[in-house]
Design a protein around this motif. Structure first.
Motif, short mmCIF file in Angstrom:
data_model
loop_
_atom_site.label_atom_id
_atom_site.label_comp_id
_atom_site.label_asym_id
_atom_site.label_seq_id
_atom_site.Cartn_x
_atom_site.Cartn_y
_atom_site.Cartn_z
N GLY A 42 0.82 -1.21 0.00
CA GLY A 42 0.00 0.00 0.00
C GLY A 42 0.85 1.26 0.00
O GLY A 42 0.59 2.21 -0.74
N ALA A 43 1.89 1.25 0.83
CA ALA A 43 2.80 2.40 0.87
C ALA A 43 3.57 2.54 -0.43
O ALA A 43 3.83 3.66 -0.90
CB ALA A 43 3.77 2.25 2.04
N LEU A 44 3.94 1.41 -1.02
CA LEU A 44 4.66 1.44 -2.30
C LEU A 44 3.79 2.04 -3.39
O LEU A 44 4.25 2.88 -4.19
CB LEU A 44 5.09 0.02 -2.68
CG LEU A 44 5.94 -0.13 -3.94
CD1 LEU A 44 7.26 0.59 -3.79
CD2 LEU A 44 6.16 -1.62 -4.25
N LEU A 45 2.53 1.66 -3.44
CA LEU A 45 1.60 2.23 -4.42
C LEU A 45 1.43 3.73 -4.20
O LEU A 45 1.42 4.52 -5.16
CB LEU A 45 0.24 1.52 -4.32
CG LEU A 45 0.17 0.08 -4.80
CD1 LEU A 45 -1.20 -0.51 -4.48
CD2 LEU A 45 0.44 0.00 -6.29
N ALA A 46 1.30 4.12 -2.93
CA ALA A 46 1.16 5.55 -2.62
C ALA A 46 2.42 6.31 -3.02
O ALA A 46 2.34 7.44 -3.54
CB ALA A 46 0.86 5.74 -1.14
N SER A 47 3.59 5.71 -2.78
CA SER A 47 4.85 6.34 -3.17
C SER A 47 4.93 6.51 -4.68
O SER A 47 5.39 7.54 -5.20
CB SER A 47 6.05 5.51 -2.69
OG SER A 47 6.05 5.36 -1.30
N PHE A 48 4.46 5.50 -5.40
CA PHE A 48 4.48 5.54 -6.86
C PHE A 48 3.55 6.64 -7.38
O PHE A 48 3.93 7.42 -8.27
CB PHE A 48 4.05 4.18 -7.41
CG PHE A 48 4.11 4.08 -8.91
CD1 PHE A 48 5.31 4.19 -9.58
CD2 PHE A 48 2.94 3.88 -9.64
CE1 PHE A 48 5.36 4.10 -10.97
CE2 PHE A 48 2.99 3.80 -11.02
CZ PHE A 48 4.20 3.90 -11.68
N LEU B 271 10.94 6.40 0.05
CA LEU B 271 9.77 5.77 0.66
C LEU B 271 9.38 4.48 -0.06
O LEU B 271 8.88 3.54 0.57
CB LEU B 271 8.60 6.75 0.67
CG LEU B 271 8.77 7.95 1.61
CD1 LEU B 271 7.70 9.00 1.36
CD2 LEU B 271 8.75 7.50 3.07
N MET B 272 9.62 4.42 -1.35
CA MET B 272 9.38 3.17 -2.07
C MET B 272 10.33 2.08 -1.57
O MET B 272 9.93 0.93 -1.37
CB MET B 272 9.55 3.40 -3.57
CG MET B 272 8.43 4.24 -4.19
SD MET B 272 8.74 4.73 -5.91
CE MET B 272 8.55 3.15 -6.75
N GLY B 273 11.58 2.47 -1.35
CA GLY B 273 12.54 1.52 -0.78
C GLY B 273 12.14 1.08 0.61
O GLY B 273 12.27 -0.10 0.98
N ALA B 274 11.66 2.04 1.42
CA ALA B 274 11.20 1.71 2.77
C ALA B 274 10.02 0.76 2.74
O ALA B 274 9.88 -0.11 3.62
CB ALA B 274 10.83 3.00 3.51
N SER B 275 9.16 0.89 1.74
CA SER B 275 8.01 -0.01 1.60
C SER B 275 8.47 -1.44 1.32
O SER B 275 7.90 -2.40 1.84
CB SER B 275 7.09 0.48 0.49
OG SER B 275 6.60 1.77 0.76
N VAL B 276 9.49 -1.58 0.48
CA VAL B 276 10.05 -2.90 0.20
C VAL B 276 10.67 -3.49 1.47
O VAL B 276 10.50 -4.68 1.78
CB VAL B 276 11.09 -2.82 -0.93
CG1 VAL B 276 11.78 -4.18 -1.13
CG2 VAL B 276 10.44 -2.36 -2.23
N SER B 277 11.37 -2.66 2.23
CA SER B 277 11.95 -3.09 3.50
C SER B 277 10.87 -3.57 4.46
O SER B 277 11.01 -4.61 5.12
CB SER B 277 12.74 -1.94 4.13
OG SER B 277 13.23 -2.29 5.40
N ALA B 278 9.77 -2.83 4.52
CA ALA B 278 8.65 -3.20 5.38
C ALA B 278 8.05 -4.53 4.97
O ALA B 278 7.70 -5.36 5.83
CB ALA B 278 7.59 -2.10 5.34
#
Length: 443
Positions: free
Chosen positions: A173-179, A296-303
């Motif tokens: 969800g965060a990755l999509l929002a970052s995108f 933040l996209m990287g942080a989403s992958v980490s999460a």
């Protein structure tokens, strides 16, 4: 044993491979799309604060936006009560479909709101009303997504499934929002973002409604719920007519209260890390929007990886030990990460600390979903899990607001975050000490 405590699904409750895969996809993407809608606000919080809650002190404007976020969280238990009741009595699938479409439509409506410069005080009032509506639907998503996935996989995968839905869904969800943030920041650079960009961020909520409808319309019902209905038809089991009342009464009231120690700590840890990172990078590190979106996209992958790995760890060593280990590590490491992140201007170091903060914050609640599932029988699982999760996360979600309020200026935010992180994970550890081990207790 009370009728509703019967092992209604028993050993016969199982899903074929196709149904299992569909349930996994639905649970993960359902929660991902739900949090995608919520993350949109977090990514535009500084802009929205200036447009709807203007103040000479940026920290106070930010606090107001997080306050509106907390309003949504406070409505989530009501949503869990309404949709959890429906999911326990009528099934998980339909509850999930209605809730996720409702979240997307209510999110898109924010993009239509007039600002305080256009209509005055009515603007923040309309903003808060929409947040209340959105919160009810968000609570409904939890009641269904947090049960149907774990009820559809084999026992040895339930911890990993817990992390995949709870943390993995959050990461996606965060990755999509970052995108979306990256795209809108490119289309509406600089001051244009404060005029039209933030509106298009909210309009993207319609995508989650559309995707949710396509994903969930052909989903089969949970095998545990189908088995419960089969036994009910043979008068071998009864479905509670008031599952929410049962959760708040008798033996389950105590279960609910103890659960909140874990869900509050895990929820607060999440919102103080992944939830606060977008504002931290902008306000403290002054990272440009496009660079911030990539971090933040990287942080989403980490999460994502954190949640799945720690959830799987709980399948090996148990839920209780996992909570204890993560609680100690988070209480020690998070304050150090916050303070070091604030002290650097180097993009590489900022990225590494952001990845670490996201990893630790999402590890805290990776096994929470399955832990809650194992605390309630099938007849009460959607209501019990939804209420435990949403009440705890509602309280935990208020922590970013308090961080902003107690910080006299943006420069004080990192230290406030450090203190709050220690406090919430101490509470989390108290919960980890008093709870029983639940691994294998799925009925």
């Amino acid at each position: 044993m009370a009728e509703m405590d019967m092992p209604a699904a028993g050993a016969q409750a199982s899903a074929d491979n196709k149904q299992m895969v569909n349930a996994i996809i639905a649970s993960v993407l359902g929660w991902a799309l739900d949090l995608f809608d919520l993350f949109i606000l977090l990514y535009v919080a500084p802009v929205v604060g200036a447009l709807f809650f203007p103040s000479s002190n940026p920290a106070l404007s930010l606090a107001a936006v997080y306050g509106s976020f907390a309003v949504t969280l406070l409505m989530r238990p009501l949503g869990s009560a309404v949709f959890g009741h429906y999911a326990d009595v009528h099934g998980r699938k339909q509850a999930m479909l209605i809730a996720i479409i409702g979240v997307g439509i209510s999110t898109a409506a924010f993009g239509l709101l007039p600002t305080i410069a256009q209509v005055g005080v009515i603007a923040p009032i309309l903003f808060l009303i929409l947040r209340l509506v959105q919160g009810i639907f968000v609570g409904g998503v939890v009641a269904s997504t947090h049960t149907i996935g774990t009820e559809s996989v084999p026992a040895q995968w339930r911890g990993a499934m817990s992390g995949l839905v709870g943390g993995g869904g959050a990461g996606i969800g965060a990755l999509l929002a970052s995108f979306i943030f990256l795209i809108t920041s490119s289309i509406f650079p600089g001051d244009a973002f404060a005029v039209w960009g933030w509106r298009f961020m909210f309009f993207s909520g319609l995508l989650s409604s559309l995707l949710g409808w396509f994903i969930f319309r052909n989903l089969e019902e949970s095998p545990y719920f189908k088995e419960l209905k089969r036994q009910q038809g043979k008068k071998q089991a009864k479905v509670s007519k008031a599952p929410v009342r049962d959760v708040f009464s008798g033996e389950y009231r105590g279960v609910l209260l103890v659960n909140l120690l874990i869900t509050f700590g895990g929820g607060a840890g999440y919102y103080l890390t992944s939830g606060y990172l977008p504002s931290f990078l902008k306000v403290i590190n002054a990272v440009p929007n496009q660079t911030s979106s990539l971090i933040l996209m990287g942080a989403s992958v980490s999460a994502f990886f954190s949640a799945v790995l720690v959830g799987a760890l709980s399948d090996r060593i148990g839920r209780k030990k996992t909570f204890l280990i993560i609680g100690v590590l988070a209480a020690v490491l998070l304050p150090l990460c916050y303070l070091n992140l604030a002290a650097t201007k180097d993009t590489t170091q900022i990225t590494l600390y952001a990845l670490a903060i996201a990893f630790i914050g999402n590890a805290g609640y990776a096994p929470v979903l399955i832990f809650l599932n194992e605390r309630f029988p099938t007849a009460l699982r959607a209501s019990g899990t939804g209420l435990s999760w949403n009440i705890g996360f509602a309280l935990g979600g208020m922590m970013p607001t308090f961080v902003s309020l107690v910080s006299g200026s943006p420069a004080e935010i990192p230290m406030s975050l450090a203190y709050f992180a220690v406090g919430v994970f101490v509470i989390y550890l108290i919960g980890a000490v008093v709870i029983p081990e639940t691994k294998g207790n799925f009925r």
